[in-house]
Design an enzyme around this catalytic site. Structure first.
Site, short mmCIF file in Angstrom:
data_model
loop_
_atom_site.label_atom_id
_atom_site.label_comp_id
_atom_site.label_asym_id
_atom_site.label_seq_id
_atom_site.Cartn_x
_atom_site.Cartn_y
_atom_site.Cartn_z
N ARG E 100 -11.66 -28.79 -43.00
CA ARG E 100 -11.25 -27.14 -42.43
C ARG E 100 -12.26 -26.34 -43.02
O ARG E 100 -12.72 -25.37 -42.54
CB ARG E 100 -9.98 -26.91 -43.13
CG ARG E 100 -9.22 -25.73 -42.86
CD ARG E 100 -8.83 -25.59 -41.33
NE ARG E 100 -9.92 -25.07 -40.61
CZ ARG E 100 -10.07 -25.31 -39.25
NH1 ARG E 100 -9.36 -26.21 -38.83
NH2 ARG E 100 -10.82 -24.54 -38.45
N LYS E 135 -21.55 -4.01 -42.44
CA LYS E 135 -20.01 -4.30 -42.15
C LYS E 135 -19.68 -5.81 -42.05
O LYS E 135 -19.26 -6.28 -40.92
CB LYS E 135 -19.68 -3.30 -41.02
CG LYS E 135 -20.01 -2.04 -41.27
CD LYS E 135 -19.78 -1.36 -39.87
CE LYS E 135 -19.85 0.22 -40.17
NZ LYS E 135 -19.66 1.11 -38.88
N GLU E 197 -30.44 9.11 -41.57
CA GLU E 197 -29.17 9.29 -40.40
C GLU E 197 -29.15 10.77 -39.70
O GLU E 197 -28.91 11.30 -40.84
CB GLU E 197 -28.00 8.62 -40.87
CG GLU E 197 -26.82 8.59 -40.01
CD GLU E 197 -25.71 8.05 -40.64
OE1 GLU E 197 -25.65 7.06 -41.08
OE2 GLU E 197 -24.51 8.46 -40.44
N ASP E 218 -27.54 8.79 -34.71
CA ASP E 218 -26.11 8.13 -34.87
C ASP E 218 -24.97 8.86 -33.94
O ASP E 218 -24.90 10.09 -33.76
CB ASP E 218 -25.47 8.39 -36.37
CG ASP E 218 -24.43 7.96 -36.53
OD1 ASP E 218 -24.04 6.60 -36.11
OD2 ASP E 218 -23.16 8.40 -37.30
#
Lengths: 282, 282, 282, 282, 282, 282
Positions: E100, E135, E197, E218
């Site tokens: 697993r 992220k 940014e 952005d």
């Protein structure tokens, strides 16, 4: 124990809490869905010597800093069956989740301190001091050695780098105590204490000749020990050893020796039964 | 124990080796300045049940993969005083440096297995099974629970997230067993077993009404237990508990119960005396 | 160093490798997309004393067990500029990725051993031994203390639980050396060595009266030391201390003292410049 | 350093405290059996640049949150011999137990900052910046690189995944800088800076053709460097390297280069002697 | 992934094995009481891109070094539903206990690689490169970033010390990009890449004036991006960002930008369904 | 989640912070050279179910105890796009440095809770409960399983020592379910729940005969499941499994089963987009 290596103590307690909690205490978390203040009493179910109050406290504090523990006895004090030793106050989740781990530490430590105290008392008036050994529970040595001290005993070496202890195997391999001690003095700083474990009077003499600091008389008869004491004649510290339990040390009272060391202190003392009772929601 | 969580086992052994070694074994390193093969025998100094052979082996293997241990008994076998249980072969540094830690593990594990075996034997023919508790040595539970199994016992929950055990405090706080069980069923998956600790016959009935899986009769008299057994009538598993030691369980033989659980298995079994002897340089 | 606490050594090396590697060695991994055997030479760029060959080897072995290192010198041997000290053979990824960490360990250790050797040589014929202190690089003590030994020095205490060292603060707080020693004897096992740091001749006498094992003469003038030596008259071990560097110890040669301890050994020795060169793809 | 990775810093300090304390500070714990407030002064025994005040503070705070440290200088400030740099206030156990570890950190960090400051000052007015290297003490890099910044230097890559540095071995294996850079651009994101270490003017030209970001002139003569500067003509950043110590950099002042990098900053700076003195019980 | 930081990889895998095993796999250990060799096939239940073969292997190797895994595909290869990707051979306990965890790693990594590959393919012929973000799944970044590379993407910064990324908050606090960049150049080594940014064309111009290395557009409209591209005119690297998923990037194909970065790569790729099947006892 | 194993939670968060921070957040530390209070809002960029508020808070608290987080929703509450879920207040360094890690945890946890809630809602009125599996992200299980509970689901076993699950491989190796269950009852305490995974109706009958607690119908057709339900007739708990996603479970509504288990809950739920916005310096 507050001024011992705090980091080491907390690390071991955290591991033990982790071992006992798993993911969460599903019993407590099922019943109490909200914060709930509570208090409970730590009660002795048999008499003994207290050791580990700081450790007991840390078990709860590491779950939540705001749990409050008040002890009515100090480490080293004796207590009787039914005595209330402490009160624990805080959120009920932390009290019940930490209970078993805190008791597991405290019960074992009180067990060691109580057993040690008995041995120390039995030797009262003789000047003979009680020493522990390295026969401790794995990863629990710092607590057991502390408990021995609380019980009135003294601590032999903590670990293998602490002092030199020459046993039969070392001595045989080196070709006698003399050679062994010589190698030791070359290898280690002079500043390390050297102890030799001897099994007969010839070895006693040889050890004495090499000026070891401590001579450990291992499993000798009372008669042999008496002889050894005469030979040594205060020129080295004398430690007697060999499966010494409470039952056997009575015979040693009359001997002019410095220490007896006993593995039983830490491997066969059993626990003192303690309980967290009378939980009250506040 | 080879197929247990190896990572966890090795981590605990490594910590224990670290605890016992400190920086180096100055006694051994003083005497032996070069590699030196040797072998030694693991000898029983009293009879018992073997448990922990894999752990004993890992203590040396983690110091040096090439140390070789051959056991002449398997976990679960009994042995007698003077039996040679195993031979350890390898560089003398690793044999002597690992000796104490390996013995500290093995002696405690054999102690637990031997004590458990005695209790199991005393209940032979009754169908009653012996369970351990969470009253284990901190950070040593995996070894003690394994030793209980080797001795013929069964393991109760490993930790607080394992199954639900409703004690007096939970029940009181919830307002009765009924409410407590209801909250539990809401909070946890149905898939968790629910056990209730009861102290009198009224609580037995209430627990039964709530369909808990296991009812623990805590500190009840033989007479009360007999009554409880009738009331429960096979509708729940019955576990008896309360300071049960070897001395006390004889009375329980005649009862029609499923389990007795005993903290003594892991907190008062003592050790079995074992020794590494007859070191021989090769 | 092979028989030191292997677990501790590997843990520190692994941390250092982790520190230096981050996620991956992007330079090496860009260039070599496949396995590629290689070898390289460890070359001395200045003369010195070798210390840390085992540690150097572990830095590569912990990346890949099959890297092979052959040393042409042993710890304690001297080497000259341009000497080839070792050959490293294995997959080029591991050689280049481990290079800096392995050198960072080895260079510092050789630095300490070389500096120590110089101090030891300067005291040759005097019987005075060189001791290190606890002024070591954080988390690097085991390596630096080992290097001191390799250089011919001896190790003072490893840590604060090793022996008792009474300094001005302890003595003042206890109300004199006498009281301090008394408290120490009550608190610790007799088996711990007691050392007192003294700053003048009155303190020397007081320390002598208390039968401390070692008297450390801290920052005393040559004249004072000579006086102290007479007072002590072989009844305690004498250690001289106080910013002792290679430049200053010449003056101490003529004194009848046992040890000089020097923090410079581990905090100001600098490194010995070593380099991994002549990489050859195989 | 307060806003650096706190977790990493605390972990390293905790390890160092553990290393220095062992089980307990038996000297302090013998003398002080009860809580006892005290204060002490951190005094400079030589002049230097302060670096590490936050780390010094954490060494005590991690033993006991309530120890209070007040610094009279900030990191980057210079101090003179005899200056009182800080006052430490708290329970005497924590002050004395933490003292050595706190000083071991601070002294090394001040050593690095002070040495760096000297080098920076020597290059004043030239626009040349000082860079450190990866030749740091194992597991101490975060502290040493911080100290370099405090001293006025800049940090080269922290680790092997930080930027690409193509050395002789990489270049040779790839078959020239051109191929090496090509492989790098394929393997790593464009976003990584690429630096090439070159040893002669041909390599300079080749590196320039490949548009590496930084060209490191390794161990070149002043004359060669001057030539290289002309060739590069501001089309790449120029870093000079090669056993650059305080003594050698004077010659570089006149060159039109961007950086010099020096391993000496972190491996040969020595320490600044600091001391915790004038302990006063409150 | 074999030449990534092995220590880090093994540590994370060991933690995951520990998480999944608990004390032991009671299902396997109940059924198989003795050693039992077996083999099983790793089968794809849907098509995808392989990533993580080394990690899959380590999951078993860390349980037992002698388990043998043979892969029929290499990382980066595509596979179809029903393809046999590998054979696992070894003691059945390790195969079933590790199954697993090994699949949990591999399925997620293949998921990321497959999703990335699709995005890369969709941008084929444009020269636009695909970047990941931070992220990622906590403590899983090294595996996800590797999988992005395997899929054909590139890695943006690994962590906060990797490069400077000035966002709205930094810029506002500093009082404009100009000031922000100035502070950055003072604080960090020049050697760090600086990215800004920006959200509108004015900011684009300001960023350009400050000579940042990368400008991240952005959440701009296609039209704005086209305008920005003209303004930037190759003087900075251009990265487009803002909830870019497979569905949205088609529109970006025609733009003359360098990178698009997409959090979806690591947070919304889902898994590729893989299975260990056809276990056969040998 | 506050009363879950705090130690475990903090350890995982600390690792994740370490992973994301590296040495320091160079962007924030460049801009803000002094302490600077600030606040920011946690804003939902899509609707969902909140899960992980305690974890989000710990991410900041572990950086600095004095950061203050106020949530306007509780775990389990739904929220809409644009909702302000919480305010974070504290030193700007900690807010910006912890932001990404805190969001990475929270977004995944909300993703799992939201997906689970949808599945639970789809089964509303049926009495069928939703279970998770062990197909979780490595080292993230405690968070994902918690999120499943918050979403309204139940947790299947946490790990391999939690309950016995007999799959095809175990059953085949033991020679049928009957033998497998027998071995299990011998090996494990009765107190463990036994579940058997079956693939056809014959196996259903066999499992029923062995009195397993739970029968898992794996990948059966609706028709087969209906048949199985009749055969089982409430004598065991019924769990349906096999790639069950939101899309597929509609068909299961009419069945009289107890549980459906779905790996998709934890491996394919995706994230809920959340953002820390409107940073304001105070």
């Amino acid at each position: 124990m507050k001024w011992y290596n705090k980091n080491k103590i907390d690390r071991i307690i955290n591991m033990a809490l982790d071992e006992d909690i798993g993911y969460e205490d599903i019993s407590v978390n099922s019943i109490f869905l909200e914060e709930q203040d509570a208090k409970a009493k730590l009660i002795a179910k048999e008499s003994g010597v207290l050791a580990g109050s700081y450790v007991f406290e840390r078990c709860f504090k590491l779950l939540d800093e705001s749990v409050n523990i008040e002890f009515y006895k100090k480490d080293g004090n004796t207590f009787e069956k039914q005595d209330v030793l402490a009160t624990v106050k805080g959120d009920v989740h932390y009290i019940l989740t930490g209970e078993r781990t805190a008791l597991n530490f405290l019960q074992r430590m009180c067990g060691v301190a109580t057993y040690t105290r008995k041995m120390v008392n039995q030797l009262e008036g003789t000047g003979i001091k009680v020493l522990d050994t390295r026969k401790t529970s794995p990863n629990f040595r710092i607590f057991e050695k502390y408990a021995v001290k609380v019980g009135g005993g003294k601590n032999h070496r903590y670990n293998l780098s602490d002092l030199v202890l020459l046993k039969d195997n070392h001595i045989a391999a080196a070709g006698g105590i003399g050679n062994a001690v010589k190698r030791v003095r070359e290898y280690t700083p002079y500043i390390k204490i050297i102890e030799a474990e001897v099994e007969n009077l010839d070895m006693v003499k040889e050890a004495l000749d090499c000026k070891v600091d401590i001579i450990m008389l291992d499993n000798m008869s009372i008669k042999e020990i008496e002889e050894a004491v005469k030979i040594i004649d205060k020129k080295a510290i004398i430690e007697c050893s060999g499966n010494l339990t409470l039952e056997k040390i009575e015979d040693l009272r009359k001997l002019d020796i410095d220490y007896i060391s006993s593995g039983a202190l830490t491997h066969s003392s059993g626990i003192i039964d303690l309980s967290l009772k009378e939980l009250e929601l506040l």
